[in-house]
Write a protein that holds these residues in place. Structure first.
Motif, PDB file in Angstrom:
ATOM      1  N   VAL A 291       0.997  -1.233   0.114  1.00 42.35           N
ATOM      2  CA  VAL A 291       0.044   0.015  -0.153  1.00 42.35           C
ATOM      3  C   VAL A 291       0.848   1.104  -0.018  1.00 42.35           C
ATOM      4  O   VAL A 291       1.624   1.221   1.005  1.00 42.35           O
ATOM      5  N   GLU A 292       0.678   2.227  -1.025  1.00 43.53           N
ATOM      6  CA  GLU A 292       1.725   3.241  -1.282  1.00 43.53           C
ATOM      7  C   GLU A 292       0.679   4.579  -0.997  1.00 43.53           C
ATOM      8  O   GLU A 292      -0.318   4.563  -1.540  1.00 43.53           O
ATOM      9  N   THR A 293       1.318   5.607  -0.583  1.00 41.77           N
ATOM     10  CA  THR A 293       0.892   6.924  -0.637  1.00 41.77           C
ATOM     11  C   THR A 293       1.134   7.592  -2.021  1.00 41.77           C
ATOM     12  O   THR A 293       2.271   8.222  -1.963  1.00 41.77           O
ATOM     13  N   ASP A 294       0.583   7.319  -2.983  1.00 38.56           N
ATOM     14  CA  ASP A 294       0.901   7.882  -4.274  1.00 38.56           C
ATOM     15  C   ASP A 294       0.279   9.071  -4.400  1.00 38.56           C
ATOM     16  O   ASP A 294      -0.410   9.732  -3.617  1.00 38.56           O
ATOM     17  N   ALA A 295       0.270   9.963  -5.672  1.00 36.21           N
ATOM     18  CA  ALA A 295      -0.503  11.277  -5.772  1.00 36.21           C
ATOM     19  C   ALA A 295      -1.907  11.407  -5.711  1.00 36.21           C
ATOM     20  O   ALA A 295      -2.501  12.208  -5.123  1.00 36.21           O
ATOM     21  N   ALA A 296      -2.543  10.036  -6.148  1.00 32.69           N
ATOM     22  CA  ALA A 296      -3.957  10.040  -5.919  1.00 32.69           C
ATOM     23  C   ALA A 296      -4.355   9.921  -4.670  1.00 32.69           C
ATOM     24  O   ALA A 296      -5.323  10.527  -4.158  1.00 32.69           O
ATOM     25  N   ALA A 297      -3.522   9.283  -3.705  1.00 35.12           N
ATOM     26  CA  ALA A 297      -3.939   9.091  -2.342  1.00 35.12           C
ATOM     27  C   ALA A 297      -3.844  10.265  -1.694  1.00 35.12           C
ATOM     28  O   ALA A 297      -4.572  10.599  -0.876  1.00 35.12           O
ATOM     29  N   ARG A 298      -2.502  11.061  -1.955  1.00 36.90           N
ATOM     30  CA  ARG A 298      -2.211  12.203  -1.131  1.00 36.90           C
ATOM     31  C   ARG A 298      -3.451  13.285  -1.675  1.00 36.90           C
ATOM     32  O   ARG A 298      -3.936  13.966  -0.269  1.00 36.90           O
ATOM     33  N   PHE A 299      -3.906  13.141  -2.655  1.00 40.77           N
ATOM     34  CA  PHE A 299      -4.952  14.212  -3.105  1.00 40.77           C
ATOM     35  C   PHE A 299      -6.357  13.850  -2.338  1.00 40.77           C
ATOM     36  O   PHE A 299      -6.954  14.701  -1.674  1.00 40.77           O
ATOM     37  N   LEU A 300      -6.775  12.625  -2.445  1.00 40.48           N
ATOM     38  CA  LEU A 300      -8.010  12.241  -1.765  1.00 40.48           C
ATOM     39  C   LEU A 300      -8.023  12.330  -0.370  1.00 40.48           C
ATOM     40  O   LEU A 300      -8.988  12.728   0.397  1.00 40.48           O
ATOM     41  N   VAL A 301      -6.906  12.009   0.274  1.00 43.58           N
ATOM     42  CA  VAL A 301      -6.828  11.933   1.696  1.00 43.58           C
ATOM     43  C   VAL A 301      -6.755  13.382   2.136  1.00 43.58           C
ATOM     44  O   VAL A 301      -7.209  13.735   3.047  1.00 43.58           O
ATOM     45  N   SER A 302      -6.246  14.327   1.507  1.00 42.62           N
ATOM     46  CA  SER A 302      -6.184  15.685   1.826  1.00 42.62           C
ATOM     47  C   SER A 302      -7.465  16.171   1.984  1.00 42.62           C
ATOM     48  O   SER A 302      -7.688  17.093   2.790  1.00 42.62           O
ATOM     49  N   TYR A 303      -8.435  15.613   1.346  1.00 46.25           N
ATOM     50  CA  TYR A 303      -9.977  16.054   1.515  1.00 46.25           C
ATOM     51  C   TYR A 303     -10.878  15.069   2.180  1.00 46.25           C
ATOM     52  O   TYR A 303     -12.213  15.152   2.018  1.00 46.25           O
ATOM     53  N   GLN A 304     -10.288  14.101   3.001  1.00 46.71           N
ATOM     54  CA  GLN A 304     -11.107  12.987   3.724  1.00 46.71           C
ATOM     55  C   GLN A 304     -12.415  13.476   4.529  1.00 46.71           C
ATOM     56  O   GLN A 304     -13.148  12.671   4.419  1.00 46.71           O
ATOM     57  N   HIS A 305     -11.947  14.388   5.221  1.00 45.91           N
ATOM     58  CA  HIS A 305     -12.970  15.071   6.183  1.00 45.91           C
ATOM     59  C   HIS A 305     -14.201  15.496   5.444  1.00 45.91           C
ATOM     60  O   HIS A 305     -15.337  15.627   6.090  1.00 45.91           O
ATOM     61  N   TRP A 306     -14.198  16.062   4.235  1.00 43.74           N
ATOM     62  CA  TRP A 306     -15.184  16.204   3.534  1.00 43.74           C
ATOM     63  C   TRP A 306     -15.889  15.182   2.893  1.00 43.74           C
ATOM     64  O   TRP A 306     -17.050  15.209   2.375  1.00 43.74           O
ATOM     65  N   LEU A 307     -15.011  14.191   2.310  1.00 42.17           N
ATOM     66  CA  LEU A 307     -15.556  13.054   1.392  1.00 42.17           C
ATOM     67  C   LEU A 307     -15.984  11.848   2.663  1.00 42.17           C
ATOM     68  O   LEU A 307     -16.744  11.043   1.829  1.00 42.17           O
ATOM     69  N   PHE A 308     -15.918  11.899   3.594  1.00 44.35           N
ATOM     70  CA  PHE A 308     -16.158  10.828   4.503  1.00 44.35           C
ATOM     71  C   PHE A 308     -17.615  10.496   4.405  1.00 44.35           C
ATOM     72  O   PHE A 308     -18.050   9.335   4.117  1.00 44.35           O
ATOM     73  N   TYR A 309     -18.632  11.267   4.647  1.00 41.93           N
ATOM     74  CA  TYR A 309     -19.905  10.906   4.874  1.00 41.93           C
ATOM     75  C   TYR A 309     -20.578  10.847   3.203  1.00 41.93           C
ATOM     76  O   TYR A 309     -21.379   9.814   3.408  1.00 41.93           O
ATOM     77  N   PRO A 310     -20.364  11.414   2.378  1.00 46.19           N
ATOM     78  CA  PRO A 310     -20.540  11.184   1.105  1.00 46.19           C
ATOM     79  C   PRO A 310     -20.194   9.624   0.515  1.00 46.19           C
ATOM     80  O   PRO A 310     -20.861   8.865   0.023  1.00 46.19           O
ATOM     81  N   ILE A 311     -19.115   9.279   0.852  1.00 43.10           N
ATOM     82  CA  ILE A 311     -18.610   7.916   0.674  1.00 43.10           C
ATOM     83  C   ILE A 311     -19.297   6.814   1.571  1.00 43.10           C
ATOM     84  O   ILE A 311     -19.638   5.886   0.823  1.00 43.10           O
ATOM     85  N   MET A 312     -19.523   7.106   2.726  1.00 42.86           N
ATOM     86  CA  MET A 312     -20.165   6.111   3.506  1.00 42.86           C
ATOM     87  C   MET A 312     -21.554   5.822   3.016  1.00 42.86           C
ATOM     88  O   MET A 312     -22.135   4.654   2.966  1.00 42.86           O
ATOM     89  N   ALA A 313     -22.217   7.082   2.421  1.00 39.62           N
ATOM     90  CA  ALA A 313     -23.439   6.539   1.717  1.00 39.62           C
ATOM     91  C   ALA A 313     -23.537   5.735   0.771  1.00 39.62           C
ATOM     92  O   ALA A 313     -24.887   5.070   0.357  1.00 39.62           O
TER      93      ALA A 313
END
Length: 512
Positions: A291-313
């Motif tokens: 498991v690597e922290t690539d560019a896509a992971a860095r971008f998505l994780v940077s906004y995870q607090h906004w993405l959390f509830y929409p993704i849970m849905a």
């Protein structure tokens, strides 16, 4: 483990110790089998095992904790239970709970994990044949004696016995939800009624997950074959969640809760990172890949607090996919063919339900919206699951290295409860007492509140943190924790290995 707390030097809970030892003879303990408590011998001796030991030339003269720790591989596996060492290598591939939990406990003191996942008959009929000797430097600490006494007390009081009337009432509740969903969906013609049916269907799935969870731990009838058969109905057929996949993942989660490298329940890259310690590169023992922290992971994780509830849905769709990926793989799954049939049955009945909706002007878009709304409502379950662990302590590797990360401390450090009144227990489906559930997975849900009082009392005596926020407070804590990790993700730089690294990762690996 910091959140597990530093213990005081006080004696273990005297009430639990006195209650648990009542009526026991020398060398006896309480154990559970099919939900009933029995007084049995603490350990048994196998004549065939003793004969085998005499013939083996590869065993040391004395087995120490350090020697046992060397045997922690899939093809060379020893475990320690109650101070006795067992070579279970030849059983690994036949273990109903999968090979991963066994390997994670390889070379470790598995006393508590073993007790909480196996009935009394296993101690007598199966375990002795793998015995290879006593561990000469095994020591049960006062702290361990204390929390093990709580389990003994629960057994002595018959708390592992399921009150079946509790599940009969739940069954009536589930039937009402499903009947309401079907009625609103098929017997009504208005858009509002159809959306109400979708909400009821999502609520049915969320509520059924509690029973699926109980069944998966053999915590209802406590009869392995019976609970597995019921699991095909409540898991695969009615909710679409593969019981084989769930057990494989969940058993590992319990044994190495919140381990960066080993717990699949916190391995959600490239979308979520529950701790900055995940950044960099690590090998997932569950998924068997890096498991690597690539560019896509860095971008998505940077906004995870906004993405959390929409993704849970929408997270439920991922569970369907994970179940089928396992069923279609070469991995062993108990009752694999029947799981496939039951899972296909779920697809069939849900597809038929949606296809026969008497839609209005929206046409097929109404059917799509129906699916989305029902799955969004069911997404509440995923929020409840994440609340229990995401904001708690994480660690590298496998626990059980000593007193600081033994069974009880590890579970308290990585798990929280939700403080709620008893009348709301139906809503939380048992997940409000995750601490007690993680300590004793086979304890029936309706007895967790009672067990919680005993654990809180012991933690107060021993100075161990018992984290139990309100539901809303837990939500705020989770989002704040994810935001903190997200901000650190934004500060990551690209490392020489081709993935983003942090100072924590570099320090752990003596880099920089």
């Amino acid at each position: 483990m910091g959140k597990g707390g530093n213990s005081k030097s006080s004696a273990p809970a005297t009430n639990a110790t006195a209650a648990s030892s009542r009526g026991l003879g020398p060398g006896e303990v309480w154990r559970e089998d099919e939900g009933k408590s029995f007084k049995v011998q603490k350990s048994y001796v196998s004549k065939s095992a003793l004969a085998s030991i005499a013939k083996r030339t590869d065993l040391p003269a004395k087995i120490t904790m350090a020697e046992a720790a060397k045997h922690n591989k899939r093809d060379d596996l020893w475990v320690i239970v109650d101070g006795k060492c067992y070579d279970v290598t030849r059983y690994v591939e036949h273990h109903p709970g999968g090979w991963l939990p066994m390997v994670n406990l390889g070379g470790k003191d598995a006393t508590d994990a073993f007790a909480n996942y196996h009935p009394a008959r296993v101690y007598k009929n199966m375990l002795p044949q793998y015995y290879i000797g006593d561990v000469v430097d095994y020591r049960e600490t006062e702290f361990q004696k204390g929390h093990r006494a709580i389990r003994q007390r629960l057994l002595a009081e018959g708390m592992f016995e399921t009150r079946m009337s509790y599940y009969y009432k739940l069954t009536a509740w589930f039937a009402a939800l499903l009947a309401g969903a079907v009625y609103c969906t098929l017997a009504c013609t208005s858009f509002a009624a159809h959306m109400a049916g979708a909400v009821l269907l999502g609520a049915f799935w969320q509520q059924m997950a509690g029973v699926g969870h109980d069944i998966g731990h053999n915590g209802v009838t406590h009869v392995w074959k019976t609970d597995n058969t019921i699991g095909l109905l409540v898991g695969n057929f009615l909710t679409g969640i593969g019981m084989g996949w769930w057990k494989r993942s969940h058993n590992v989660h319990h044994v190495v809760c919140n381990s960066i490298e080993n717990d699949p329940d916190i391995q959600h890259m490239p979308i979520f990172a529950v701790s900055p310690e995940i950044f960099g590169r690590f090998f997932s023992s569950y998924h068997q890949h890096w498991v690597e922290t690539d560019a896509a992971a860095r971008f998505l994780v940077s906004y995870q607090h906004w993405l959390f509830y929409p993704i849970m849905a929408f997270a439920r769709f991922n569970l369907y996919a994970q179940a089928w990926l396992l069923l279609l793989s070469d991995e062993y799954v108990h009752n694999k063919k029947w799981e496939m049939v039951a899972s296909a049955g779920f697809i069939a009945w849900l597809s038929s339900l949606v296809a026969y909706i008497p839609v209005g002007p929206w046409g097929n878009w109404e059917r799509v919206l129906y699916l989305l709304v029902s799955h969004n409502v069911a997404g509440l379950l995923h929020v409840q699951i994440c609340l229990s662990h995401f904001a708690m302590e994480t660690y590298h590797g496998v626990p059980y290295k000593g007193e600081e990360d033994e069974w009880f401390r590890m579970q308290l450090a990585t798990t929280l409860n939700i403080d709620c009144p008893a009348w709301l227990d139906w809503f939380h489906i048992g997940l409000q007492f995750q601490i007690e559930h993680h300590l004793w997975p086979r304890l029936p849900r309706h007895n967790l509140r009672y067990a919680s009082k005993l654990v809180q009392e012991f933690c107060k005596e021993q100075g161990v943190n018992y984290h139990m926020p309100k539901w809303i407070d837990a939500q705020f804590d989770l989002v704040a924790h994810m935001k903190e990790t997200a901000m650190k993700a934004r500060d990551l730089k690209r490392g020489d290995a081709g993935f983003y690294e942090s100072p924590i990762w570099e320090g752990l690996n003596a880099q920089g």
